[in-house]
Design an enzyme around this catalytic site. Structure first.
Site, short mmCIF file in Angstrom:
data_model
loop_
_atom_site.label_atom_id
_atom_site.label_comp_id
_atom_site.label_asym_id
_atom_site.label_seq_id
_atom_site.Cartn_x
_atom_site.Cartn_y
_atom_site.Cartn_z
N VAL A 243 0.83 -1.20 0.00
CA VAL A 243 0.00 0.00 0.00
C VAL A 243 0.87 1.25 0.00
O VAL A 243 0.55 2.24 -0.68
CB VAL A 243 -0.96 -0.01 1.21
CG1 VAL A 243 -1.65 1.34 1.37
CG2 VAL A 243 -2.01 -1.12 1.04
N GLU A 244 1.96 1.23 0.75
CA GLU A 244 2.79 2.43 0.86
C GLU A 244 3.56 2.74 -0.41
O GLU A 244 3.58 3.90 -0.86
CB GLU A 244 3.77 2.26 2.03
CG GLU A 244 3.13 2.37 3.39
CD GLU A 244 2.60 3.76 3.67
OE1 GLU A 244 3.17 4.73 3.17
OE2 GLU A 244 1.58 3.86 4.38
#
Length: 369
Positions: free
Chosen positions: A186-187
């Site tokens: 996600v990051e």
């Protein structure tokens, strides 16, 4: 480059790795009468580029550059020559941390004000008054950024390529491995979207050329300079998000100093290195109170209690019963949508990884999406 009373440790023996590249952060508070107070605002991760090949780019060696001038100047020049906040910051760093004034004069004399960073920071301002009302389908749109076939496939590949390290981090810190992988997905899309902004210039711009979160970013700049001294980085070389987040796990400098670990035991903490990033994300979760093999969330029928959240889809609200581990994910980014995206991506990657390995994944828990 000279820093009073400090010798860069490990300078000759390091082979740092750097991928070109944005959360939660506990800070040593720097305050000045010239800088206003604020609370850090959560960052929504950038949308991934799903057009790239299904292979993770090879790590590139982190090399100390010879293109930067010697860091020593008797006086502050350049864009911050007459900036009282910068003079105050330099004095603070000299008095509190023993930096050389000439070193900092030279460093800030070479700083570049980043107009793009100012525009992005100003765009983060919310409504002046009144509660924020989510638009219908906001969760559906957010989810579609991360719960993609590309994200799931790349997540399984990332896990397979780093299986031993991920399992060791999971066992060392007591964190379910799929969530370590999902946070990195996600990051930074498993290292693809780390950012390309010079961290020093970004933090200097945010600290001294914006107002809303100036004090917070001055503290992060303080921690960044301490980090570069401790780890042997040239201050102008680390790159990351426009807001100063670094590495595959997008740690702010204060979180780097407090929670990053040297997981490959080469003598330096380097979050652009996959092994150190994996260990550091697991350490972050552990220190935030992760409970191994415990549930994160399951879908509910209506809002049953205070631990039930509502997420807006195009078909109406989804209701989810959340548990303490869900709140741990929110320590990374205080958003229900963010935490749910991490949770669901973790479960999807775990399932894909198990299928590609021809059997059950090396996991610590079984949970429902």
């Amino acid at each position: 480059m000279l820093i009073t009373n400090v010798v860069y440790k490990r300078a000759a023996k390091l082979a740092l790795t750097l991928l070109l590249v944005g959360c939660a952060s506990d800070t040593e508070n720097y305050r000045s009468d010239t800088l206003g107070s604020m609370k850090p605002q959560n960052r929504v991760p950038s949308q991934p580029n799903t057009t790239e090949k299904n292979t993770i780019p090879p790590l590139q060696p982190y090399r100390k550059s010879t293109s930067f001038p010697v860091h020593s100047a008797d006086a502050l020049t350049g864009i911050y020559a007459y900036s009282q906040p910068v003079h105050t910051f330099i004095r603070h760093m000299v008095q509190k941390h023993g930096f050389s004034e000439k070193y900092l004069n030279a460093l800030f004399s070479q700083a570049t004000r980043l107009d793009s960073v100012i525009r992005l920071e100003n765009a983060q301002k919310g409504p002046s008054s009144g509660p924020s009302i989510p638009k219908p389908g906001s969760w559906s749109r957010y989810r579609s950024k991360f719960l993609t076939s590309e994200h799931i496939a790349h997540g399984a590949e990332f896990w397979a390529e780093n299986a031993d390290v991920i399992q060791r981090a999971s066992a060392t810190y007591g964190v379910d491995p799929e969530y370590i992988v999902a946070i990195i997905g996600v990051e930074t899309y498993f290292g693809r979207n780390i950012g390309k902004t010079c961290i020093f210039n970004a933090l200097a711009t945010l600290a001294f050329d914006t107002e809303r979160r100036a004090s917070f970013f001055a503290t992060e700049l303080e921690n960044f300079l301490l980090m570069t001294r401790e780890e042997g980085f040239e201050p102008f070389e680390p790159v990351g998000s426009w807001a100063g987040a670094m590495g595959l796990g997008q740690f702010m400098p204060s979180s780097f100093r407090r929670l990053a670990v040297d997981f490959d035991n080469n003598g330096v903490r380097n979050l652009w290195n996959q092994h150190d990033a994996i260990g550091s994300v697991a350490h972050y979760f552990s220190r935030s109170g992760w409970q191994p093999s415990k549930p994160v969330a399951h879908q509910a029928h209506g809002r049953n209690n205070a631990s039930t959240i509502a997420l807006s889809t195009y078909e109406g609200n989804e209701f989810w019963q959340v548990y303490p581990n869900f709140k741990v994910i929110k320590r990374y980014n205080n958003s229900d949508k963010y935490a749910m995206a991490v949770h669901q991506l973790a479960q999807a990657i775990k399932q894909r990884y198990a299928a590609t390995q021809g059997g059950p994944a090396l996991v610590m828990r079984r949970d429902r999406m």
